[in-house]
Design a protein around this motif. Structure first.
Motif, mmCIF file in Angstrom:
data_model
loop_
_atom_site.group_PDB
_atom_site.id
_atom_site.type_symbol
_atom_site.label_atom_id
_atom_site.label_comp_id
_atom_site.label_asym_id
_atom_site.label_seq_id
_atom_site.Cartn_x
_atom_site.Cartn_y
_atom_site.Cartn_z
ATOM 1 N N ALA A 150 -4.812 -8.804 2.746
ATOM 2 C CA ALA A 150 -6.037 -8.290 3.361
ATOM 3 C C ALA A 150 -6.928 -7.612 2.331
ATOM 4 O O ALA A 150 -8.159 -7.767 2.361
ATOM 5 C CB ALA A 150 -5.677 -7.316 4.481
ATOM 6 N N LEU A 151 -6.345 -6.864 1.403
ATOM 7 C CA LEU A 151 -7.133 -6.199 0.367
ATOM 8 C C LEU A 151 -7.830 -7.221 -0.523
ATOM 9 O O LEU A 151 -9.003 -7.060 -0.880
ATOM 10 C CB LEU A 151 -6.228 -5.298 -0.483
ATOM 11 C CG LEU A 151 -5.707 -4.023 0.198
ATOM 12 C CD1 LEU A 151 -4.693 -3.329 -0.707
ATOM 13 C CD2 LEU A 151 -6.844 -3.075 0.541
ATOM 14 N N ALA A 152 -7.103 -8.282 -0.902
ATOM 15 C CA ALA A 152 -7.702 -9.325 -1.743
ATOM 16 C C ALA A 152 -8.863 -9.999 -1.031
ATOM 17 O O ALA A 152 -9.880 -10.319 -1.650
ATOM 18 C CB ALA A 152 -6.640 -10.350 -2.130
ATOM 19 N N ALA A 153 -8.712 -10.214 0.289
ATOM 20 C CA ALA A 153 -9.773 -10.854 1.070
ATOM 21 C C ALA A 153 -11.018 -9.981 1.152
ATOM 22 O O ALA A 153 -12.123 -10.480 1.369
ATOM 23 C CB ALA A 153 -9.274 -11.170 2.475
ATOM 24 N N LYS A 154 -10.857 -8.682 0.965
ATOM 25 C CA LYS A 154 -11.977 -7.746 1.025
ATOM 26 C C LYS A 154 -12.619 -7.514 -0.337
ATOM 27 O O LYS A 154 -13.503 -6.676 -0.476
ATOM 28 C CB LYS A 154 -11.499 -6.405 1.593
ATOM 29 C CG LYS A 154 -11.176 -6.429 3.075
ATOM 30 C CD LYS A 154 -12.423 -6.608 3.933
ATOM 31 C CE LYS A 154 -12.103 -6.518 5.408
ATOM 32 N NZ LYS A 154 -13.305 -6.645 6.252
ATOM 33 N N GLY A 155 -12.175 -8.244 -1.346
ATOM 34 C CA GLY A 155 -12.803 -8.143 -2.655
ATOM 35 C C GLY A 155 -12.133 -7.218 -3.636
ATOM 36 O O GLY A 155 -12.675 -6.933 -4.706
ATOM 37 N N VAL A 156 -10.938 -6.734 -3.301
ATOM 38 C CA VAL A 156 -10.194 -5.887 -4.241
ATOM 39 C C VAL A 156 -9.647 -6.766 -5.364
ATOM 40 O O VAL A 156 -9.174 -7.878 -5.124
ATOM 41 C CB VAL A 156 -9.040 -5.150 -3.519
ATOM 42 C CG1 VAL A 156 -8.207 -4.341 -4.503
ATOM 43 C CG2 VAL A 156 -9.608 -4.242 -2.431
ATOM 44 N N GLY A 157 -9.692 -6.277 -6.586
ATOM 45 C CA GLY A 157 -9.250 -7.048 -7.742
ATOM 46 C C GLY A 157 -7.786 -7.443 -7.661
ATOM 47 O O GLY A 157 -6.954 -6.699 -7.111
ATOM 48 N N LEU A 158 -7.458 -8.595 -8.222
ATOM 49 C CA LEU A 158 -6.088 -9.106 -8.188
ATOM 50 C C LEU A 158 -5.116 -8.116 -8.829
ATOM 51 O O LEU A 158 -4.041 -7.842 -8.289
ATOM 52 C CB LEU A 158 -6.025 -10.456 -8.918
ATOM 53 C CG LEU A 158 -4.636 -11.081 -9.065
ATOM 54 C CD1 LEU A 158 -4.024 -11.376 -7.708
ATOM 55 C CD2 LEU A 158 -4.730 -12.359 -9.903
ATOM 56 N N GLY A 159 -5.480 -7.571 -9.983
ATOM 57 C CA GLY A 159 -4.612 -6.623 -10.659
ATOM 58 C C GLY A 159 -4.411 -5.352 -9.858
ATOM 59 O O GLY A 159 -3.324 -4.774 -9.845
ATOM 60 N N THR A 160 -5.460 -4.909 -9.169
ATOM 61 C CA THR A 160 -5.367 -3.717 -8.324
ATOM 62 C C THR A 160 -4.406 -3.960 -7.177
ATOM 63 O O THR A 160 -3.573 -3.109 -6.848
ATOM 64 C CB THR A 160 -6.757 -3.345 -7.774
ATOM 65 O OG1 THR A 160 -7.673 -3.186 -8.870
ATOM 66 C CG2 THR A 160 -6.705 -2.051 -6.979
ATOM 67 N N VAL A 161 -4.492 -5.135 -6.571
ATOM 68 C CA VAL A 161 -3.598 -5.501 -5.467
ATOM 69 C C VAL A 161 -2.150 -5.552 -5.942
ATOM 70 O O VAL A 161 -1.244 -5.022 -5.287
ATOM 71 C CB VAL A 161 -4.022 -6.861 -4.872
ATOM 72 C CG1 VAL A 161 -2.963 -7.380 -3.901
ATOM 73 C CG2 VAL A 161 -5.365 -6.738 -4.157
ATOM 74 N N LEU A 162 -1.914 -6.198 -7.082
ATOM 75 C CA LEU A 162 -0.546 -6.320 -7.594
ATOM 76 C C LEU A 162 0.004 -4.973 -8.038
ATOM 77 O O LEU A 162 1.198 -4.700 -7.876
ATOM 78 C CB LEU A 162 -0.506 -7.316 -8.751
ATOM 79 C CG LEU A 162 -0.833 -8.768 -8.391
ATOM 80 C CD1 LEU A 162 -0.694 -9.674 -9.612
ATOM 81 C CD2 LEU A 162 0.064 -9.280 -7.266
ATOM 82 N N ALA A 163 -0.844 -4.107 -8.587
ATOM 83 C CA ALA A 163 -0.395 -2.764 -8.971
ATOM 84 C C ALA A 163 0.056 -1.988 -7.742
ATOM 85 O O ALA A 163 1.064 -1.267 -7.776
ATOM 86 C CB ALA A 163 -1.517 -2.018 -9.690
ATOM 87 N N ILE B 108 -16.567 -0.248 2.445
ATOM 88 C CA ILE B 108 -15.746 0.960 2.279
ATOM 89 C C ILE B 108 -14.621 0.702 1.281
ATOM 90 O O ILE B 108 -14.340 1.519 0.396
ATOM 91 C CB ILE B 108 -15.164 1.405 3.637
ATOM 92 C CG1 ILE B 108 -16.295 1.871 4.559
ATOM 93 C CG2 ILE B 108 -14.138 2.513 3.441
ATOM 94 C CD1 ILE B 108 -15.819 2.279 5.931
ATOM 95 N N ILE B 109 -13.970 -0.452 1.433
ATOM 96 C CA ILE B 109 -12.841 -0.775 0.550
ATOM 97 C C ILE B 109 -13.309 -0.999 -0.879
ATOM 98 O O ILE B 109 -12.709 -0.488 -1.834
ATOM 99 C CB ILE B 109 -12.089 -2.011 1.074
ATOM 100 C CG1 ILE B 109 -11.445 -1.689 2.429
ATOM 101 C CG2 ILE B 109 -11.032 -2.468 0.080
ATOM 102 C CD1 ILE B 109 -10.743 -2.841 3.067
ATOM 103 N N THR B 110 -14.391 -1.748 -1.043
ATOM 104 C CA THR B 110 -14.876 -2.024 -2.400
ATOM 105 C C THR B 110 -15.441 -0.768 -3.062
ATOM 106 O O THR B 110 -15.444 -0.659 -4.293
ATOM 107 C CB THR B 110 -15.955 -3.126 -2.387
ATOM 108 O OG1 THR B 110 -17.004 -2.761 -1.476
ATOM 109 C CG2 THR B 110 -15.361 -4.448 -1.971
ATOM 110 N N ALA B 111 -15.905 0.193 -2.259
ATOM 111 C CA ALA B 111 -16.402 1.444 -2.829
ATOM 112 C C ALA B 111 -15.277 2.231 -3.483
ATOM 113 O O ALA B 111 -15.509 3.020 -4.411
ATOM 114 C CB ALA B 111 -17.056 2.287 -1.733
ATOM 115 N N ILE B 112 -14.049 2.012 -3.003
ATOM 116 C CA ILE B 112 -12.899 2.734 -3.545
ATOM 117 C C ILE B 112 -12.099 1.876 -4.518
ATOM 118 O O ILE B 112 -11.705 2.330 -5.593
ATOM 119 C CB ILE B 112 -11.968 3.201 -2.400
ATOM 120 C CG1 ILE B 112 -12.748 4.088 -1.428
ATOM 121 C CG2 ILE B 112 -10.762 3.949 -2.957
ATOM 122 C CD1 ILE B 112 -11.965 4.447 -0.181
#
Length: 337
Positions: free
Chosen positions: A273-286, A237-241
């Motif tokens: 938690a977002l990074a652990a789910k595969g969200v990009g580093l730049g997306t997390v920092l943004a 679900i998270i990676t889909a978004i």
């Protein structure tokens, strides 16, 4: 090699606090009788570990930062900044923001004081952007969750955004867009009080208490959300978004963070938690940057100080900077991991 092994051990034990994670794991298993491989047990371990770790690091770091800050009261800081101009002054103001453990709303009174004393908008806005976005404590906390490369890179780009953003605002010559009462807020030359070591310690302890009182709820909420994301929301679900393959993920993360109100200490567990789910580093920092620098409450407060045109310029410059930084970090992620 031996030195690197020692550094790695110190990093794991002092900053990442591996020992604390193990201790909380045993507490969850032996006291609460929960399986760490189950969602409930894993969530409880995440919540207990991150909460205790953040409060320990936060208290120690705010004490140290506040002790340093006690040597630079506002009046002395105004005098120091007043001796410089241009990019140098903006850079010093941004660096000053790194030793002020304030959220975006708490930074505004100092912004008013600096502006009212006659400092240029380029300088005061560099401080206003840097103060909630980057502080010395964030370096340690980011390193404890990710690694030192990411921590230092975050600080560098945060300072860069503060200096460039402040400079752009200064070049726009929007002094008439500051409410008139701000310019009448100068306090003149106030004698600087020489503090004793005991005074500085008392001041530092008071700062710790003050900061903890302001952020404890946001930390608990942030850790709770992080635990839920980490163990209850499916990765699909998270990676889909917000997955690394989604070109719009940085845009979504940047604008989702704006309505929220938290400082970096409450945002980090969600980022982890977002990074652990595969969200990009730049997306997390943004996401982190938009929450800390452009929260809706801080924009509402700033609206009482500046007129709509200057507020719009400030918002546009910062949000575009955050989005650009997000995409750059996503592109260069392999270098940081």
């Amino acid at each position: 090699m031996q030195i690197m092994n020692v550094f790695t051990w110190l990093n794991d034990q002092l900053f990442k606090m591996v020992w604390l994670n193990d201790l909380m794991g045993k507490l969850v298993e032996n006291v609460f009788g929960l399986d760490l491989n189950g969602r409930t047990g894993a969530s409880l371990q995440f919540f207990l570990f991150d909460t205790v770790k953040i409060f320990i690091l936060l208290s120690v770091l705010i004490f140290m930062i506040s002790y340093i800050q006690s040597y630079f009261p506002p009046e002395r800081t105004k005098k120091i900044l007043g001796h410089f101009s241009g990019v140098t002054a903006s850079t010093l103001a941004a660096l000053l923001g790194t030793v002020t453990p304030f959220c975006s709303c708490s930074s505004i009174p100092l912004f008013i004081g600096f502006t009212g004393s006659g400092l240029p908008l380029a300088v005061t806005f560099s401080f206003l952007i840097s103060s909630p976005l980057v502080d010395l404590a964030s370096v340690i906390l980011l390193a404890s969750i990710f690694n030192w490369r990411i921590a230092f890179a975050y600080v560098v780009v945060g300072l860069f955004l503060a200096v460039v953003g402040g400079t752009i605002i200064g070049k726009a010559h929007l002094e008439d867009q500051v409410e008139s009462f701000v310019y009448g807020n100068g306090n003149g030359d106030i004698p600087e009080e020489e503090l004793t070591r005991k005074d500085r310690i008392v001041f530092s302890v008071e700062q710790v208490n003050d900061v903890v009182k302001k952020v404890w709820l946001y930390i608990l909420v942030g850790v709770g959300i992080g635990a839920a994301i980490h163990n209850w929301i499916p990765e699909s679900i998270i990676t889909a978004i917000l997955g690394q393959d989604k070109w719009y993920s940085v845009l979504v993360a940047s604008f989702v963070g704006i309505p929220m109100y938290a400082d970096i200490f409450g945002t980090l567990p969600i980022a982890e938690a977002l990074a652990a789910k595969g969200v990009g580093l730049g997306t997390v920092l943004a996401f982190m940057m938009s929450v800390t620098a452009l929260s809706l409450p801080s924009l509402i407060m700033l609206k009482q100080v500046v007129k709509p045109k200057l507020l719009a310029v400030f918002f546009t410059v910062v949000v575009l900077g955050i989005i650009l930084i997000g995409y750059l970090f996503n592109f260069f992620t392999p270098f940081f991991m």
